[in-house]
Design an enzyme around this catalytic site. Structure first.
Site, PDB file in Angstrom:
ATOM      1  N   GLY A  76       0.806  -1.113  -0.110  1.00 32.48           N
ATOM      2  CA  GLY A  76       0.036   0.115  -0.035  1.00 32.48           C
ATOM      3  C   GLY A  76       0.844   1.267  -0.222  1.00 32.48           C
ATOM      4  O   GLY A  76       1.925   1.128   0.277  1.00 32.48           O
ATOM      5  N   CYS A 103       5.268  -6.037   1.911  1.00 32.64           N
ATOM      6  CA  CYS A 103       5.650  -4.628   1.964  1.00 32.64           C
ATOM      7  C   CYS A 103       4.727  -3.922   3.070  1.00 32.64           C
ATOM      8  O   CYS A 103       5.057  -4.176   4.257  1.00 32.64           O
ATOM      9  CB  CYS A 103       5.332  -4.203   0.787  1.00 32.64           C
ATOM     10  SG  CYS A 103       6.313  -2.699   0.307  1.00 32.64           S
ATOM     11  N   TYR A 104       3.927  -3.166   2.647  1.00 36.70           N
ATOM     12  CA  TYR A 104       3.227  -2.351   3.927  1.00 36.70           C
ATOM     13  C   TYR A 104       2.340  -3.391   4.714  1.00 36.70           C
ATOM     14  O   TYR A 104       2.526  -3.407   5.883  1.00 36.70           O
ATOM     15  CB  TYR A 104       1.997  -1.596   3.131  1.00 36.70           C
ATOM     16  CG  TYR A 104       1.230  -1.160   4.144  1.00 36.70           C
ATOM     17  CD1 TYR A 104       1.446   0.318   4.752  1.00 36.70           C
ATOM     18  CD2 TYR A 104      -0.040  -1.445   4.631  1.00 36.70           C
ATOM     19  CE1 TYR A 104       0.826   0.855   5.705  1.00 36.70           C
ATOM     20  CE2 TYR A 104      -0.853  -0.917   5.461  1.00 36.70           C
ATOM     21  CZ  TYR A 104      -0.260   0.388   6.205  1.00 36.70           C
ATOM     22  OH  TYR A 104      -1.250   1.223   7.250  1.00 36.70           O
ATOM     23  N   HIS A 190       7.958  -7.605  -3.196  1.00 32.12           N
ATOM     24  CA  HIS A 190       6.852  -8.004  -3.863  1.00 32.12           C
ATOM     25  C   HIS A 190       7.067  -9.338  -4.664  1.00 32.12           C
ATOM     26  O   HIS A 190       7.391  -9.074  -5.868  1.00 32.12           O
ATOM     27  CB  HIS A 190       6.366  -6.878  -4.784  1.00 32.12           C
ATOM     28  CG  HIS A 190       6.042  -5.707  -4.090  1.00 32.12           C
ATOM     29  ND1 HIS A 190       4.603  -5.505  -3.807  1.00 32.12           N
ATOM     30  CD2 HIS A 190       6.475  -4.449  -3.706  1.00 32.12           C
ATOM     31  CE1 HIS A 190       4.457  -4.346  -3.113  1.00 32.12           C
ATOM     32  NE2 HIS A 190       5.458  -3.784  -3.048  1.00 32.12           N
ATOM     33  N   GLU A 192       4.729 -11.095  -5.809  1.00 33.40           N
ATOM     34  CA  GLU A 192       3.558 -11.251  -6.989  1.00 33.40           C
ATOM     35  C   GLU A 192       4.065 -10.793  -8.362  1.00 33.40           C
ATOM     36  O   GLU A 192       3.531 -10.917  -9.505  1.00 33.40           O
ATOM     37  CB  GLU A 192       2.365 -10.528  -6.542  1.00 33.40           C
ATOM     38  CG  GLU A 192       2.375  -8.906  -6.459  1.00 33.40           C
ATOM     39  CD  GLU A 192       2.841  -8.509  -5.268  1.00 33.40           C
ATOM     40  OE1 GLU A 192       2.714  -7.221  -4.699  1.00 33.40           O
ATOM     41  OE2 GLU A 192       3.761  -9.082  -4.480  1.00 33.40           O
ATOM     42  N   ASP A 248     -13.001 -11.125 -25.242  1.00 33.98           N
ATOM     43  CA  ASP A 248     -13.864 -11.119 -24.004  1.00 33.98           C
ATOM     44  C   ASP A 248     -15.507 -11.031 -24.319  1.00 33.98           C
ATOM     45  O   ASP A 248     -15.930 -11.801 -23.769  1.00 33.98           O
ATOM     46  CB  ASP A 248     -13.718  -9.647 -23.298  1.00 33.98           C
ATOM     47  CG  ASP A 248     -12.188  -9.192 -23.062  1.00 33.98           C
ATOM     48  OD1 ASP A 248     -11.528 -10.239 -23.106  1.00 33.98           O
ATOM     49  OD2 ASP A 248     -11.737  -8.042 -23.045  1.00 33.98           O
ATOM     50  N   LYS A 396      -7.301 -11.411 -18.437  1.00 33.09           N
ATOM     51  CA  LYS A 396      -7.358 -11.504 -19.817  1.00 33.09           C
ATOM     52  C   LYS A 396      -7.079 -13.238 -20.048  1.00 33.09           C
ATOM     53  O   LYS A 396      -7.399 -13.804 -21.077  1.00 33.09           O
ATOM     54  CB  LYS A 396      -6.534 -10.652 -20.539  1.00 33.09           C
ATOM     55  CG  LYS A 396      -6.522 -10.894 -22.113  1.00 33.09           C
ATOM     56  CD  LYS A 396      -7.761 -10.606 -22.702  1.00 33.09           C
ATOM     57  CE  LYS A 396      -7.987  -9.092 -22.802  1.00 33.09           C
ATOM     58  NZ  LYS A 396      -9.092  -8.908 -23.763  1.00 33.09           N
TER      59      LYS A 396
END
Length: 540
Positions: A76, A103-104, A190, A192, A248, A396
């Protein structure tokens, strides 16, 4: 196989009906406003484990009712020692559920459990080598010295009681920490993001070895669940689908047709912003090959006229969204009645369109609006339809997997993303028929050359942008004063982040030569070498 997920960015659900269908095996991400919170969910889904993203305001009791296998606290923009910094319910630490702070999230864990977080003498941003001090549990499959992505100005200066150091970097003494007994873990980096080379292994270890999850959430499970939800929501009512021909809306059309059959009516609104020859191809493909009837509406004059004199990109999107709905209302009166409007909105659209969210108690900003999308940001307040958006929580690549699983042809599944407002947001400034013709011709050349060289599937998107300026050139000893075309070709996994593609020079040269020689009104071609962030993939 990537999987689907229900993501909730506000409060936790009041009942567990949907959770019960998923065998209650959940990893919950509490969102503290990071632009990458949803990437954590995506990485978890890559392990075939179900996950939800909830507000950081979710209480411990609400989490207890969900019975998650693990909890992840996201990053964050705040500092935990700020007076109005967002806080999670401190009773979370008493649930007996494994927690990973990122992190945060790590800093908040440390502060709430009695440790100290301070402003770092030297911030750390970008790539850093992770030196592992304890390879058990969380880091058991992470190679010592691997690269992780840092982005912080604060650091842990004193760990809480019961915590041990797992890893450090050159500038961050506490890069990873753990209380093994309580299964509380924190990482300052991070894991991710794709830049963290050992990040996915860390997440897998948390999901499988620490939370003891099993890979039970699959694309097939999503399709079954989505069909059931569509039938339950729609009942015997009719649905109007905004068909664009992209992956989509095409996946959505196939999914809806499987769920409700002839209750579905597909309408293709040709707003004049499609690429060259695509409207004709789309109608033929659906009607003749897929045997799904499509109502074609030529609304080019209406849309182009509505954008006359408009140059602001947000206003363009708002107008296009408004005109789409009005056009569908006209179609509804003519073909209806319809109760529902189906849209192929995806989760990245929702993320980037989120208005600034301010916690009424803390006043802290949680999410920042980047740009609106016509599917989510341009809907008029007097909308007469109820919305059906079963793909709203998917990325996606997940939509492509869903499309394949229900029989969508590969030529559509692998189609590059194309924005709902179409070429109108690839023409910077005011849009008119002449500029649209120029851009359509240039864009066709880009696609032809990329396809011919066998590079189409190497890139996430490849397209042309028309700038609202002119430059001096020379052709055949004559002075020209014409538009420049920008080539935008990027690589990406999910559209959340992207890098400019290292296209071979000979391909760029061929594209440039063809555009300058074949497209009237263009005398210059340039190549965009900006990543996302700091830029976006689209220019508007």
């Amino acid at each position: 196989m990537n999987t689907a997920v229900t993501l909730l960015t506000q409060e936790a659900p009041q009942n567990s009906e949907s959770v019960g269908r998923l065998k209650t095996q959940i990893i919950v991400i509490l969102d503290f406003g990071s632009q990458y919170s949803e990437l954590i969910a995506r990485r978890i889904r890559e392990t075939q484990v179900y996950s939800e993203v909830l507000s950081y305001r979710t209480t411990a009791e609400q989490l207890r009712q969900l019975n998650p296998k693990g909890i992840i606290l996201s990053g964050g923009p705040s500092s935990v020692y700020d007076e109005r910094a967002p806080q999670c319910d401190p009773k979370i630490w008493e649930l007996g559920i494994p927690v990973l702070g990122v992190c945060y999230g790590m800093q908040l864990m440390v502060q709430q459990l009695g440790g100290v977080v301070s402003q770092a003498k030297r911030g750390e941003y970008g790539k850093a080598s992770l030196h592992i001090d304890d390879s058990t549990d969380l880091l058991m499959n992470v190679e010592n010295g691997t690269t992780m992505w840092m982005s912080h100005g604060d650091s842990v200066t004193e760990m809480p009681a019961g915590f041990e150091l797992l890893a450090h970097t050159e500038n961050t003494p506490c890069a990873a920490i753990a209380n093994h007994q309580n299964k509380h873990y924190g990482v300052q980096f991070h894991p991710e993001v794709v830049h963290s080379l050992g990040g996915f292994e860390l997440i897998r270890s948390f999901v499988y070895d620490i939370c003891h999850c099993e890979p039970t959430w699959t694309t097939e499970a999503f399709v079954e669940d989505a069909i059931r939800d569509i039938r339950a929501k729609v009942g015997d009512k009719r649905v109007l689908l905004a068909l664009s021909g992209g992956v989509d809306s095409s996946t959505l059309a196939f999914l809806l047709y499987k769920a409700i059959g002839e209750q579905l009516t597909c309408v293709f609104i040709d707003q004049g912003f499609m690429r060259k020859l695509e409207p004709e191809r789309l109608v033929k493909l659906f009607c003749e090959q897929f045997h799904i009837p499509v109502e074609y509406v030529n609304a080019r004059d209406r849309f182009i006229g509505a954008l006359a004199g408009i140059s602001d990109p947000e206003e363009k999107r708002r107008i296009i969204g408004h005109e789409f709905i009005r056009e569908f209302e006209d179609a509804s009166r003519r073909l209806g009645p319809f109760d529902y409007l189906a849209q192929g909105t995806l989760y990245p659209d929702v993320i980037e369109s989120a208005d600034t969210n301010v916690d009424p108690k803390s006043g802290e900003r949680v999410a920042v609006k980047i740009k609106s999308h016509h599917n989510v940001g341009g809907l008029p307040k007097d909308l007469r339809f109820k919305l059906v958006e079963p793909l709203r929580k998917l990325f996606k690549d997940e939509v492509r997997k869903v499309g394949r699983s229900i029989g969508l042809p590969e030529e559509i599944v692998q189609r590059h993303p194309f924005p709902g407002p179409g070429l109108a947001i690839r023409i910077l400034g005011e849009v008119d028929a002449q500029k649209l013709d120029i851009l359509r011709d240039a864009d066709l050349i880009v696609r032809q050359e990329i396809n011919q060289k066998g590079l189409y599937h190497d890139y996430w998107q490849a397209f042309a942008v028309l700038l609202p300026i002119r430059s001096v050139g020379v052709m055949g000893d004559q002075r020209t004063y014409a538009y420049p075309i920008v080539l935008r070709i990027v690589t990406s996994e999910d559209g959340m982040t992207a890098d400019w593609a290292r296209v071979p020079y000979d391909v760029l040269e061929t594209i440039s030569n063809r555009i300058v020689n074949e497209v009237k009104g263009v005398n210059r071609v340039v190549y965009d070498i900006t990543s996302k962030p700091p830029g976006t993939i689209e220019w508007e």
